[in-house]
Design a protein around this motif. Structure first.
Motif, PDB file in Angstrom:
ATOM      1  N   GLU A 165       0.836  -1.198   0.000  1.00 45.26           N
ATOM      2  CA  GLU A 165       0.000   0.000   0.000  1.00 45.26           C
ATOM      3  C   GLU A 165       0.874   1.253   0.000  1.00 45.26           C
ATOM      4  O   GLU A 165       0.570   2.231  -0.685  1.00 45.26           O
ATOM      5  N   ARG A 166       1.968   1.214   0.775  1.00 46.75           N
ATOM      6  CA  ARG A 166       2.881   2.355   0.815  1.00 46.75           C
ATOM      7  C   ARG A 166       3.514   2.587  -0.556  1.00 46.75           C
ATOM      8  O   ARG A 166       3.631   3.723  -1.016  1.00 46.75           O
ATOM      9  N   PHE A 167       3.901   1.504  -1.232  1.00 46.90           N
ATOM     10  CA  PHE A 167       4.481   1.667  -2.564  1.00 46.90           C
ATOM     11  C   PHE A 167       3.464   2.273  -3.529  1.00 46.90           C
ATOM     12  O   PHE A 167       3.785   3.191  -4.292  1.00 46.90           O
ATOM     13  N   TYR A 168       2.225   1.770  -3.522  1.00 49.74           N
ATOM     14  CA  TYR A 168       1.202   2.301  -4.424  1.00 49.74           C
ATOM     15  C   TYR A 168       0.988   3.795  -4.169  1.00 49.74           C
ATOM     16  O   TYR A 168       0.857   4.588  -5.110  1.00 49.74           O
ATOM     17  N   ARG A 169       0.969   4.192  -2.898  1.00 54.97           N
ATOM     18  CA  ARG A 169       0.728   5.593  -2.558  1.00 54.97           C
ATOM     19  C   ARG A 169       1.874   6.491  -3.028  1.00 54.97           C
ATOM     20  O   ARG A 169       1.649   7.548  -3.639  1.00 54.97           O
ATOM     21  N   ILE A 170       3.107   6.057  -2.771  1.00 57.68           N
ATOM     22  CA  ILE A 170       4.264   6.859  -3.199  1.00 57.68           C
ATOM     23  C   ILE A 170       4.367   6.876  -4.719  1.00 57.68           C
ATOM     24  O   ILE A 170       4.696   7.910  -5.327  1.00 57.68           O
ATOM     25  N   SER A 171       4.079   5.764  -5.360  1.00 58.72           N
ATOM     26  CA  SER A 171       4.120   5.707  -6.831  1.00 58.72           C
ATOM     27  C   SER A 171       3.120   6.688  -7.433  1.00 58.72           C
ATOM     28  O   SER A 171       3.428   7.398  -8.407  1.00 58.72           O
ATOM     29  N   ARG A 172       1.919   6.760  -6.852  1.00 53.80           N
ATOM     30  CA  ARG A 172       0.925   7.719  -7.359  1.00 53.80           C
ATOM     31  C   ARG A 172       1.422   9.154  -7.185  1.00 53.80           C
ATOM     32  O   ARG A 172       1.270   9.991  -8.088  1.00 53.80           O
ATOM     33  N   ALA A 173       2.027   9.449  -6.032  1.00 54.74           N
ATOM     34  CA  ALA A 173       2.543  10.802  -5.795  1.00 54.74           C
ATOM     35  C   ALA A 173       3.650  11.151  -6.794  1.00 54.74           C
ATOM     36  O   ALA A 173       3.693  12.270  -7.329  1.00 54.74           O
ATOM     37  N   LEU A 174       4.537  10.201  -7.058  1.00 50.15           N
ATOM     38  CA  LEU A 174       5.608  10.440  -8.037  1.00 50.15           C
ATOM     39  C   LEU A 174       5.022  10.661  -9.434  1.00 50.15           C
ATOM     40  O   LEU A 174       5.473  11.547 -10.181  1.00 50.15           O
ATOM     41  N   SER A 175       4.018   9.873  -9.795  1.00 49.24           N
ATOM     42  CA  SER A 175       3.377  10.025 -11.107  1.00 49.24           C
ATOM     43  C   SER A 175       2.708  11.392 -11.230  1.00 49.24           C
ATOM     44  O   SER A 175       2.776  12.033 -12.285  1.00 49.24           O
ATOM     45  N   GLU A 176       2.063  11.840 -10.166  1.00 47.97           N
ATOM     46  CA  GLU A 176       1.410  13.149 -10.193  1.00 47.97           C
ATOM     47  C   GLU A 176       2.413  14.269 -10.431  1.00 47.97           C
ATOM     48  O   GLU A 176       2.082  15.289 -11.033  1.00 47.97           O
ATOM     49  N   HIS A 177       3.640  14.066  -9.975  1.00 41.29           N
ATOM     50  CA  HIS A 177       4.696  15.068 -10.180  1.00 41.29           C
ATOM     51  C   HIS A 177       5.557  14.757 -11.408  1.00 41.29           C
ATOM     52  O   HIS A 177       6.581  15.398 -11.629  1.00 41.29           O
ATOM     53  N   GLN A 178       5.120  13.760 -12.178  1.00 42.26           N
ATOM     54  CA  GLN A 178       5.827  13.361 -13.416  1.00 42.26           C
ATOM     55  C   GLN A 178       7.293  13.008 -13.145  1.00 42.26           C
ATOM     56  O   GLN A 178       8.192  13.381 -13.902  1.00 42.26           O
ATOM     57  N   ILE A 179       7.511  12.290 -12.055  1.00 41.77           N
ATOM     58  CA  ILE A 179       8.855  11.828 -11.703  1.00 41.77           C
ATOM     59  C   ILE A 179       9.026  10.399 -12.189  1.00 41.77           C
ATOM     60  O   ILE A 179       8.240   9.506 -11.839  1.00 41.77           O
ATOM     61  N   LEU A 180      10.046  10.175 -12.999  1.00 43.23           N
ATOM     62  CA  LEU A 180      10.315   8.840 -13.539  1.00 43.23           C
ATOM     63  C   LEU A 180      10.637   7.875 -12.407  1.00 43.23           C
ATOM     64  O   LEU A 180      11.487   8.155 -11.567  1.00 43.23           O
ATOM     65  N   HIS A 181       9.950   6.752 -12.394  1.00 46.52           N
ATOM     66  CA  HIS A 181      10.238   5.742 -11.371  1.00 46.52           C
ATOM     67  C   HIS A 181       9.830   4.369 -11.888  1.00 46.52           C
ATOM     68  O   HIS A 181       9.066   4.241 -12.839  1.00 46.52           O
TER      69      HIS A 181
END
Length: 199
Positions: A165-181
């Motif tokens: 769940e923590r990974f999904y949440r951080i991944s969404r935040a990174l995507s919202e900021h258009q950060i490659l991950h």
């Protein structure tokens, strides 16, 4: 197998990179510069994942100071003209105060190169994401599996549902900021089944 271990070196005992030892090789094989270079900014990992040898280096996380870490990177980039710097640490930025100071210094340095590092989702928060959004960066997560039974078997986490769940949440935040991950995954680890693969 017998593992022989000596005394674990503290960060004050780390030997600075002696780039002159590899200069002739790099200039001979990369005459226009080294496009990508990897550096270590810390040693140690507090985890004991089934598939990984990092814990043999000591489980206490021992970093350079943030200022030393930035200087280490800049020295390599200036020497070899690298456009990508990979931070090879097993667990980048484990301590929040260290991580935030390092990222602020990196932002302030206005790097001309892309930085790549691997970490765990629990070692990034919203403040980190805001800083990362100001950098040319790629964040890699050693997620390894989306199957709770496999994560337990790998000793990746004791609470796989919370971990994912923590990974999904951080991944969404990174995507919202258009950060490659990206998420690094291990398939067919001993114990893998058709069901765990589907998960």
């Amino acid at each position: 197998t017998t593992v022989v271990q000596g005394t674990t070196a503290g960060s004050d005992q780390f030997i600075p990179y002696q780039w002159e030892l590899v200069d002739s090789f790099i200039h001979a094989h990369f005459p226009s510069g080294l496009p990508k270079i990897y550096v270590y900014l810390s040693r140690g990992c507090p985890f004991d994942c089934e598939f990984c040898m990092e814990s043999l280096k000591g489980q206490r996380w021992r970093p350079l100071t943030p200022l030393q870490a930035i200087a280490q990177i800049q020295s390599a980039v200036e020497r070899y003209g690298s456009k990508i710097v990979g931070i090879a640490d097993a667990c980048f930025g484990l301590r929040p105060a260290w991580r935030k100071e390092f990222l602020r210094l990196l932002v302030d340095s206005r790097p001309s190169y892309q930085t790549i590092f691997e970490t765990r989702a629990e070692y990034l928060d919203e403040d980190d994401v805001t800083l990362l959004a100001q950098l040319p960066v790629e964040v890699q997560f050693g997620v390894e599996s989306c199957s709770p039974p496999m994560l337990r078997l790998m000793r990746k986490t004791k609470v796989p549902e919370k971990y994912l769940e923590r990974f999904y949440r951080i991944s969404r935040a990174l995507s919202e900021h258009q950060i490659l991950h990206r998420a690094n995954m291990i398939f067919n680890h001993p114990g893998e089944t058709p069901q765990t693969l589907l998960e």
